[in-house]
Design a protein around this motif. Sequence first.
Motif, mmCIF file in Angstrom:
data_model
loop_
_atom_site.group_PDB
_atom_site.id
_atom_site.type_symbol
_atom_site.label_atom_id
_atom_site.label_comp_id
_atom_site.label_asym_id
_atom_site.label_seq_id
_atom_site.Cartn_x
_atom_site.Cartn_y
_atom_site.Cartn_z
ATOM 1 N N UNK A 9 0.841 -1.189 0.000
ATOM 2 C CA UNK A 9 0.000 0.000 0.000
ATOM 3 C C UNK A 9 0.885 1.251 0.000
ATOM 4 N N UNK A 10 0.249 2.408 -0.109
ATOM 5 C CA UNK A 10 0.985 3.664 -0.214
ATOM 6 C C UNK A 10 1.870 3.952 0.979
ATOM 7 N N UNK A 11 1.372 3.659 2.180
ATOM 8 C CA UNK A 11 2.151 3.909 3.388
ATOM 9 C C UNK A 11 3.412 3.059 3.408
ATOM 10 N N UNK A 12 3.297 1.784 3.071
ATOM 11 C CA UNK A 12 4.462 0.906 3.039
ATOM 12 C C UNK A 12 5.477 1.379 1.994
ATOM 13 N N UNK A 13 4.988 1.797 0.849
ATOM 14 C CA UNK A 13 5.880 2.266 -0.211
ATOM 15 C C UNK A 13 6.626 3.525 0.217
ATOM 16 N N UNK A 19 13.179 5.123 4.117
ATOM 17 C CA UNK A 19 14.311 4.309 4.595
ATOM 18 C C UNK A 19 15.444 4.323 3.561
ATOM 19 N N UNK A 20 15.104 4.153 2.307
ATOM 20 C CA UNK A 20 16.111 4.140 1.251
ATOM 21 C C UNK A 20 16.833 5.480 1.172
ATOM 22 N N UNK A 21 16.092 6.570 1.263
ATOM 23 C CA UNK A 21 16.692 7.901 1.236
ATOM 24 C C UNK A 21 17.605 8.106 2.445
ATOM 25 N N UNK A 22 17.145 7.726 3.623
ATOM 26 C CA UNK A 22 17.945 7.882 4.837
ATOM 27 C C UNK A 22 19.240 7.077 4.763
ATOM 28 N N UNK A 23 19.139 5.820 4.349
ATOM 29 C CA UNK A 23 20.356 5.003 4.262
ATOM 30 C C UNK A 23 21.299 5.540 3.191
#
Length: 103
Positions: A9-13, A19-23
């Motif tokens: 769903x949108x929230x999970x995406x 997370x990807x941006x932070x890492x």
Amino acid sequence: RSLLLYAVNGLQARTFGVWTLLSSVIRCLCAIDIRNRTLYHITLFTFFLALAHFLSEVFVYHTAALTIGVMAPLMVASFSIMGMLIGLQYLEVEALSQNKKKN
């Protein structure tokens, strides 16, 4: 038995995107200041966390199949962990040699 792929769903995406941006930011900062031991350890931890996440999705939760889309991040995380563990040894040696110069 076939592996099921569950809808995202949108929230999970968005959560995965953040997370990807932070890492990515953490990894770029480490690349800029590679001698910062705290940042180096945090960056190494992000690769362990990513590896654990993808392995659990494949082998524990069965929500992903071993396709190229899953194998690519598994390989990147694995090779990055190996490289960073090797690099960690050099950081330790460098820190010891700098301490000897100060004394």
